[in-house]
Scaffold this active site. Structure first.
Site, PDB file in Angstrom:
ATOM      1  N   ASP A  13      35.748  45.208  31.815  1.00 15.67           N
ATOM      2  CA  ASP A  13      35.280  44.206  32.694  1.00 15.67           C
ATOM      3  C   ASP A  13      34.574  43.064  31.800  1.00 15.67           C
ATOM      4  O   ASP A  13      33.555  42.423  32.275  1.00 15.67           O
ATOM      5  CB  ASP A  13      33.863  44.711  33.386  1.00 15.67           C
ATOM      6  N   GLY A  40      40.634  46.285  37.378  1.00 13.53           N
ATOM      7  CA  GLY A  40      40.374  45.160  38.477  1.00 13.53           C
ATOM      8  C   GLY A  40      40.118  43.716  37.856  1.00 13.53           C
ATOM      9  O   GLY A  40      39.214  43.487  36.981  1.00 13.53           O
TER      10      GLY A  40
HETATM   11  P1  IMP Z   1      39.597  56.539  35.340  1.00 14.35           P
HETATM   12  O1  IMP Z   1      40.187  55.419  34.462  1.00 14.35           O
HETATM   13  O2  IMP Z   1      39.751  56.086  36.881  1.00 14.35           O
HETATM   14  O3  IMP Z   1      40.112  57.772  35.121  1.00 14.35           O
HETATM   15  O4  IMP Z   1      37.976  56.486  35.075  1.00 14.35           O
HETATM   16  C1  IMP Z   1      37.731  56.640  33.878  1.00 14.35           C
HETATM   17  C2  IMP Z   1      36.447  55.831  33.404  1.00 14.35           C
HETATM   18  O5  IMP Z   1      36.947  54.657  32.654  1.00 14.35           O
HETATM   19  C3  IMP Z   1      35.499  55.611  34.168  1.00 14.35           C
HETATM   20  O6  IMP Z   1      34.037  55.706  33.423  1.00 14.35           O
HETATM   21  C4  IMP Z   1      35.540  54.394  34.692  1.00 14.35           C
HETATM   22  O7  IMP Z   1      34.601  53.845  35.342  1.00 14.35           O
HETATM   23  C5  IMP Z   1      36.230  53.596  33.813  1.00 14.35           C
HETATM   24  N1  IMP Z   1      37.113  52.468  34.032  1.00 14.35           N
HETATM   25  C6  IMP Z   1      38.384  52.677  34.485  1.00 14.35           C
HETATM   26  N2  IMP Z   1      39.177  51.419  34.697  1.00 14.35           N
HETATM   27  C7  IMP Z   1      38.003  50.501  34.454  1.00 14.35           C
HETATM   28  C8  IMP Z   1      38.089  48.965  34.362  1.00 14.35           C
HETATM   29  O8  IMP Z   1      39.201  48.585  34.723  1.00 14.35           O
HETATM   30  N3  IMP Z   1      36.769  48.396  34.186  1.00 14.35           N
HETATM   31  C9  IMP Z   1      35.821  49.393  33.348  1.00 14.35           C
HETATM   32  N4  IMP Z   1      35.884  50.507  33.650  1.00 14.35           N
HETATM   33  C10 IMP Z   1      36.934  51.347  34.095  1.00 14.35           C
END
Ligand code: IMP
Length: 428
Positions: A13, A40
């Site tokens: 982010d 995102g």
């Molecule tokens: P996952 O990637 O959905 O397995 O999530 C694992 C961790 O990565 C969590 O703490 C999410 O909030 C973080 N995370 C995954 N994608 C993003 C992103 O695009 N931006 C920030 N944090 C992310």
């Protein structure tokens, strides 16, 4: 140097989408190489806002866009995202969008597993619930369904059986309903003709592009501190997010990534659970969250906010081979009388200048701060170094010194053109 790799140098982010969109102008091909639709990326162009999760940001500028083999792809989500962007007037055709035929798929059962595990866990990770972790588990477990399998009914049937022999007990253990192999096959076969036109050996296309002298821009997702090896494990995502992955996740080889541009926010944020030494739970933290509109693009969750952590970014500079940084959201600090920068940590009596690997140690770090005077003027929308207040310049210069990398770009608002270029990453 022809290629550029953009990665997040903190916990994601950092504003990569805007920078990738801006740099896309100078590139011929834009490539995603890890992660999935957990990312995102928000692009603001004039009065249009584009929200991308899986498509490379280059599509908005009509650049050849590649989803590399390192990405885990939810094909239904991909089709939805393509439709949504088409609805906003962006042309997306198989000539412009290429999906690596050896990329692994995220299936509904991955999402089920991700969500059921999070719901049942006492120690939650705070995932995006999109099935990313379980899909990567199946990839390294050598039982994933890959894009190319969609063209081969026999392979698909055998793979579904193998996959369900693994997922059946897991689903039962979590109280999820049995998965139906026939329904799964039917769903995959119905979707296949819509996805397969985009499927190609992406490594080959990239090889040809590079040989033809084209410039490749690699678009990282998440951030270095969410890397499955180098991040705050286990509070990480399930892919390697560091710049080196651009090579393996695209098939372009170790020289592919080129110049590495680290995207760095002028303060620190994180979504989900896990250690965060400079987190602020006070009024200043709330101020950063409000002014910076720190709400997740994918999940709508509020991001945790804190002071700039130079020790953490210095580590990221080393892990990624960062040649320069793009500093974003400096304007969020406008009006704060005093700013703090974390220059290292205390762990009990021990002084540390890096984030230790142990989770317990990470949770016990006490940041060592250096204080600087803030500025009252606005930096928002500044398009030249001369437009910045003297204290803002001092802040930026101090960050450069502490992290050991120069600022190549300064982003002063979400708008594409509110960017100060100090050195062109494509020429470095
Ligand atoms: P996952 O990637 O959905 O397995 O999530 C694992 C961790 O990565 C969590 O703490 C999410 O909030 C973080 N995370 C995954 N994608 C993003 C992103 O695009 N931006 C920030 N944090 C992310």
């Amino acid at each position: 140097m022809a290629n550029v790799t953009v990665i997040g140098a903190q916990w994601g982010d950092e504003g990569k989408g805007k920078l990738v969109d801006w740099l896309s102008n100078r590139a011929d091909v834009v490539v995603r190489f890890q992660g999935g639709h957990n990312a995102g990326h928000t692009l603001v162009v004039g009065n249009q806002t584009y929200k991308l999760s899986l498509l490379p940001s280059g599509v908005v500028q009509g650049k050849l866009s590649v989803i590399g083999n390192g990405v885990v792809v939810d094909p239904w989500h991909l089709l939805e995202e393509i439709d949504k962007l088409r609805g906003q007037g962006v042309a997306i055709t198989p000539d412009l969008l290429v999906l690596a035929d050896n990329a692994c798929l995220i299936l509904p059962l991955h999402r089920d597993l991700d969500r059921a595990r999070e719901a049942a866990a006492t120690q939650k990770i705070g995932t995006t619930g999109r099935g990313i972790g379980p899909a990567y588990e199946d990839k390294v477990g050598r039982r994933a369904i890959r894009v190319a399998d969609l063209a081969d009914r026999e392979a698909l049937e055998a793979k579904i059986d193998r996959l369900l022999s693994h997922h059946g007990p897991l689903r039962r253990g979590l109280g999820l309903p049995e998965a139906d192999p026939a329904a799964m096959l039917a769903e995959l076969e119905a979707m296949a003709p819509k996805i397969l036109p985009y499927a190609k050996p992406a490594w080959r296309l990239l090889d040809e592009q590079v040989k033809a002298g084209k410039r490749v821009l690699f678009e990282g997702a998440q951030g270095a501190l969410l890397d499955v090896d180098h991040g705050t494990y286990p509070f990480v995502t399930s892919s390697n997010t560091v710049a080196g992955q651009a090579a393996a996740g695209s098939g372009l080889g170790p020289k592919g990534p080129g110049y590495v541009l680290g995207i760095v926010k002028a303060y620190t944020t994180r979504v989900g659970e896990g250690p965060f030494p400079t987190e602020l739970t006070d009024e200043v933290g709330r101020h950063l969250g409000e002014v910076g509109r720190e709400v997740g693009t994918v999940t709508g969750r509020s991001r945790r906010c804190g002071w700039f952590d130079a020790a953490l970014v210095r580590q990221s500079v080393a892990l990624n081979g960062i040649g320069g940084i793009a500093l974003t959201k400096l304007d969020v600090l406008d009006g704060l009388p005093t700013l703090k920068i974390c220059i290292g940590y205390k762990l009990g009596e021990e002084a540390l200048d890096y984030l230790p690997a142990g989770l317990k140690a990470q949770g016990q770090l006490v940041p060592v701060y250096e204080e600087m005077e803030g500025w009252s003027e606005t930096t928002q929308g500044a398009r030249s170094w001369r437009d910045l207040p003297a204290n803002a310049v001092k802040y930026v210069r101090r960050i450069e010194e502490l992290i050991g990398a120069p600022v190549a770009l300064l982003s002063t608002s979400p708008q594409r053109d509110d960017t100060i270029l100090m050195r062109d990453p494509f020429q470095d």
